[in-house]
Design an enzyme around this catalytic site. Sequence first.
Site, short mmCIF file in Angstrom:
data_model
loop_
_atom_site.label_atom_id
_atom_site.label_comp_id
_atom_site.label_asym_id
_atom_site.label_seq_id
_atom_site.Cartn_x
_atom_site.Cartn_y
_atom_site.Cartn_z
N LYS A 1 -10.23 -21.63 -31.67
CA LYS A 1 -9.23 -20.58 -30.97
C LYS A 1 -9.06 -21.34 -29.71
O LYS A 1 -9.90 -21.80 -29.12
CB LYS A 1 -10.08 -19.34 -30.66
CG LYS A 1 -10.62 -18.48 -31.85
CD LYS A 1 -9.24 -18.00 -32.66
CE LYS A 1 -9.70 -17.21 -33.77
NZ LYS A 1 -8.36 -16.78 -34.47
N ASP B 1 -5.87 -22.36 -33.44
CA ASP B 1 -5.28 -21.10 -33.98
C ASP B 1 -5.02 -20.56 -32.25
O ASP B 1 -6.05 -20.26 -31.63
CB ASP B 1 -6.33 -20.29 -34.72
CG ASP B 1 -5.38 -18.87 -34.88
OD1 ASP B 1 -4.64 -18.66 -34.58
OD2 ASP B 1 -6.31 -18.32 -35.74
N GLU C 1 -1.82 -22.95 -35.94
CA GLU C 1 -1.80 -21.77 -36.25
C GLU C 1 -1.20 -20.78 -35.28
O GLU C 1 -1.73 -20.69 -34.02
CB GLU C 1 -3.09 -21.10 -36.84
CG GLU C 1 -3.06 -20.06 -37.51
CD GLU C 1 -4.42 -19.63 -38.44
OE1 GLU C 1 -4.97 -20.50 -38.79
OE2 GLU C 1 -4.88 -18.36 -38.29
N GLU D 1 -0.22 -14.53 -40.82
CA GLU D 1 -1.09 -13.37 -41.07
C GLU D 1 -0.55 -12.05 -40.54
O GLU D 1 -1.00 -10.84 -40.85
CB GLU D 1 -2.44 -13.42 -40.37
CG GLU D 1 -2.37 -13.54 -38.86
CD GLU D 1 -3.69 -14.27 -38.02
OE1 GLU D 1 -3.79 -15.36 -38.42
OE2 GLU D 1 -4.45 -13.29 -37.66
N ASP E 1 -2.23 -12.44 -45.42
CA ASP E 1 -3.67 -12.01 -45.99
C ASP E 1 -3.54 -10.97 -46.95
O ASP E 1 -2.54 -10.01 -47.05
CB ASP E 1 -4.01 -11.13 -44.49
CG ASP E 1 -5.56 -10.39 -44.53
OD1 ASP E 1 -6.29 -10.93 -43.81
OD2 ASP E 1 -6.04 -10.13 -45.61
N HIS F 1 -4.89 -16.02 -45.13
CA HIS F 1 -5.70 -15.46 -44.02
C HIS F 1 -6.79 -14.63 -44.62
O HIS F 1 -6.46 -13.82 -45.47
CB HIS F 1 -4.84 -14.74 -43.06
CG HIS F 1 -5.63 -14.21 -41.84
ND1 HIS F 1 -5.83 -12.75 -42.01
CD2 HIS F 1 -5.96 -14.79 -40.65
CE1 HIS F 1 -6.47 -12.45 -40.58
NE2 HIS F 1 -6.65 -13.68 -39.94
N GLU G 1 -10.47 -19.44 -46.03
CA GLU G 1 -10.86 -19.12 -44.55
C GLU G 1 -12.22 -18.47 -44.65
O GLU G 1 -12.19 -17.30 -45.28
CB GLU G 1 -9.82 -18.48 -43.95
CG GLU G 1 -10.30 -17.89 -42.52
CD GLU G 1 -9.16 -17.54 -41.58
OE1 GLU G 1 -8.26 -17.00 -42.06
OE2 GLU G 1 -9.46 -17.63 -40.33
CA CA Z 1 -5.33 -16.58 -37.19
#
Ligand code: CA
Length: 377
Positions: free
Chosen positions: A166, A194, A220, A246, A269, A296, A330
Amino acid sequence: MRIASVHTHVLEAALSQPFAYSRAWYGTRMAMLVEIETDTGLTGWGECYGPAWMTEAVVRNVAPWLVGQDPLRTEHLWQDIYARLRDHGQKGLVIEGLSGIDIALWDIKGKHFGAPVHQLMGGPLRTEVRAYATGLYRRESGDPLQYLPEEAAGYVAEGFHAVKLKVGFGVAEDVAVTRAVREAIGPEVALMVDANHAYDAVAAIRLGRLIEPLDIGWFEEPVPPEDLAGYRAVKAALDIPIAGGECEFTRLGFRDLLATQALDIVQPDTCAAGGLSECKKIADMSAAFGVRYNPHVWGTGIGIAASLQLLAVVPTHTPTSLNPLEPILEFDRTEHPIRQAILRQPIEHDRGTVRIPDGPGLGIEIDREALARFKVN
Ligand code: CA
């Protein structure tokens, strides 16, 4: 066979330790599950990504339209619900609700024909997928420059070939933690970042240029999902592949992302973008545009199972050859007390590889005692 009833289950579990990404802290994990029963006794399960209480309201209000219908007509039911709500729900909560319904209907379809969903969607292109570890969130205490590299090294020790970090906490801090994680995992393991759309294009390009030498697998959600011009600017400025999607919905939403060449990798997703019916179409569209598709995944075992059923039939990224590039799963490694507990047989990885369930439907069975333990509505 007719649909007899539609039930919603809102689940919640407290976390032992809160964690944060660039936009919020998590203190609990929630889930919104859809259970559809037929008059022949078959039961199908689905899951909706998104705010649980709000997707619950969508599914609860759509439910009367489903009762009495033939559950095998997945395409008809998808189009009917979409058309009824088109004026108010082309994206967001309505499509998230529809996603959970569609997944539950596919689960019924598979159970009815005694076949896994992927068998009914064209047959498997693969029987297992490599997974990447999603984790490396921020904690309330400790030094991220110490605990993030330690956590990343743990994923490598478990056998993961790729990890996702992240970012979105400020360019300077992002560069420092990205470098520390790269040093901890060595040059052979893929490292993705991301930002959860924490940046504008200017800041995202600045960050991207500074971390480019660290061999980043993809960047991302650098910018907000509505900012397609920003996506294109970031993509044009950087050598790092740009990923996102996503927060996008249906083949109609992805049509715009693909046609404007905003992304290198799309990440719908399955529990949000329109369910299995719609995500198969998005996957085929992506292949036609030469854009990679890696879903996702952020939910319970139901969402993971649905994602795996789809991953079984997603085309290879590079054209068929002796060594094609395959789509990857993922695999959320953060604390989620509900995730595996509601499955009779947890979906686990073996040295970073996950087997695609081959039982009927989604290939999972629900532990109703666990469900009751977490149920808040
Ligand atoms: Ca993400």
